[in-house]
Design a protein around this motif. Sequence first.
Motif, PDB file in Angstrom:
ATOM      1  N   PHE A 101       0.818  -1.214   0.000  1.00  0.00           N
ATOM      2  CA  PHE A 101       0.000   0.000   0.000  1.00  0.00           C
ATOM      3  C   PHE A 101       0.853   1.265   0.000  1.00  0.00           C
ATOM      4  CE2 PHE A 101      -3.517  -2.799   0.930  1.00  0.00           C
ATOM      5  CZ  PHE A 101      -4.582  -2.162   0.318  1.00  0.00           C
ATOM      6  N   LEU A 105      -0.432   3.405  -3.036  1.00  0.00           N
ATOM      7  CA  LEU A 105      -1.181   4.638  -2.755  1.00  0.00           C
ATOM      8  C   LEU A 105      -0.568   5.878  -3.395  1.00  0.00           C
ATOM      9  CD1 LEU A 105      -2.531   4.468   0.897  1.00  0.00           C
ATOM     10  CD2 LEU A 105      -3.813   4.558  -1.231  1.00  0.00           C
ATOM     11  N   VAL A 108      -1.278   5.607  -7.192  1.00  0.00           N
ATOM     12  CA  VAL A 108      -2.701   5.857  -7.497  1.00  0.00           C
ATOM     13  C   VAL A 108      -3.024   7.339  -7.300  1.00  0.00           C
ATOM     14  CG1 VAL A 108      -5.083   5.356  -6.787  1.00  0.00           C
ATOM     15  CG2 VAL A 108      -3.439   3.488  -7.042  1.00  0.00           C
ATOM     16  N   ALA A 112      -4.340   9.684 -10.203  1.00  0.00           N
ATOM     17  CA  ALA A 112      -5.628  10.341  -9.978  1.00  0.00           C
ATOM     18  C   ALA A 112      -5.503  11.855 -10.123  1.00  0.00           C
ATOM     19  CB  ALA A 112      -6.156   9.982  -8.588  1.00  0.00           C
ATOM     20  N   MET A 140     -12.712   8.322  -9.782  1.00  0.00           N
ATOM     21  CA  MET A 140     -12.726   6.927  -9.349  1.00  0.00           C
ATOM     22  C   MET A 140     -11.414   6.577  -8.623  1.00  0.00           C
ATOM     23  SD  MET A 140     -13.140   3.465 -11.626  1.00  0.00           S
ATOM     24  CE  MET A 140     -11.549   3.656 -12.393  1.00  0.00           C
ATOM     25  N   LEU A 141     -10.285   7.020  -9.167  1.00  0.00           N
ATOM     26  CA  LEU A 141      -8.993   6.711  -8.547  1.00  0.00           C
ATOM     27  C   LEU A 141      -8.833   7.408  -7.201  1.00  0.00           C
ATOM     28  CD1 LEU A 141      -6.635   6.716 -11.662  1.00  0.00           C
ATOM     29  CD2 LEU A 141      -7.431   4.738 -10.338  1.00  0.00           C
ATOM     30  N   THR A 143     -11.250   7.937  -5.167  1.00  0.00           N
ATOM     31  CA  THR A 143     -12.038   7.099  -4.252  1.00  0.00           C
ATOM     32  C   THR A 143     -11.208   5.906  -3.791  1.00  0.00           C
ATOM     33  OG1 THR A 143     -14.125   7.771  -5.261  1.00  0.00           O
ATOM     34  CG2 THR A 143     -14.135   5.690  -4.040  1.00  0.00           C
ATOM     35  N   TYR A 144     -10.540   5.238  -4.746  1.00  0.00           N
ATOM     36  CA  TYR A 144      -9.674   4.105  -4.384  1.00  0.00           C
ATOM     37  C   TYR A 144      -8.518   4.550  -3.493  1.00  0.00           C
ATOM     38  CZ  TYR A 144     -12.094   1.406  -7.999  1.00  0.00           C
ATOM     39  OH  TYR A 144     -13.038   0.764  -8.756  1.00  0.00           O
ATOM     40  N   HIS A 145      -7.984   5.727  -3.762  1.00  0.00           N
ATOM     41  CA  HIS A 145      -6.895   6.275  -2.955  1.00  0.00           C
ATOM     42  C   HIS A 145      -7.363   6.466  -1.504  1.00  0.00           C
ATOM     43  CE1 HIS A 145      -3.135   8.511  -2.400  1.00  0.00           C
ATOM     44  NE2 HIS A 145      -3.821   9.511  -1.860  1.00  0.00           N
ATOM     45  N   ILE A 147      -9.935   4.914  -0.002  1.00  0.00           N
ATOM     46  CA  ILE A 147     -10.177   3.595   0.597  1.00  0.00           C
ATOM     47  C   ILE A 147      -8.849   2.963   0.990  1.00  0.00           C
ATOM     48  CG2 ILE A 147     -10.976   1.240   0.098  1.00  0.00           C
ATOM     49  CD1 ILE A 147     -13.167   2.595  -1.696  1.00  0.00           C
ATOM     50  N   GLY A 148      -7.849   3.105   0.128  1.00  0.00           N
ATOM     51  CA  GLY A 148      -6.520   2.587   0.448  1.00  0.00           C
ATOM     52  C   GLY A 148      -5.953   3.234   1.703  1.00  0.00           C
TER      53      GLY A 148
END
Length: 180
Positions: A101, A105, A108, A112, A140-141, A143-145, A147-148
């Motif tokens: 991660f 992270l 990403v 992003a 979207m990225l 959001t993933y960032h 969550i990560g």
Amino acid sequence: MNRYTLLQRLIHWLVALMVLGLLLGGLAFWALDYEGLSKLLGEDTTNMLFMVHKSVGILILVLTLLRIWLRKRTPAPPYDPPLGLIERMVGGGVHLLLYLFLIALPIVGWVATAASGYPIQFFGTQLPGLIGENKELGAMLFTYHGIGGLIVAGLLLIHIAAGLKHWRLKDGIMTRISLP
């Protein structure tokens, strides 16, 4: 004494402090977003905070890669006393996930940021965006960032709890990574 090298220990604690700062900043970005932070702190301070967040994230990426390279050159000191199978598996899994991660992270976040059309800043220096603008992909990225980041926070809680357990037990495990 079974210890990591001084450089490995310094990188560990430096990255730990930086990650805690990024997690706090990330929570503020998530809770208040750019407009909310600008109203609270002013636009200049908000822009500076985003630049520092990006810069420290890239620095964490570099330091994590350096730490992995150092770990390949100088393996981890043995546990004394040895850990049980479950502790070795959980500890190894948490460490592996943290490394993954702490590499993923920043990458990403970098992609992003570029996809969202924002500058990639490293302490005032402009870096390449890696990809072209695509606002939908950027959202979207991010959001993933986020969550990560929450996953890293959970992994850190496990890691810190294990460290506190060993510190309380005074079993010598913490001396492997301690600075003094």
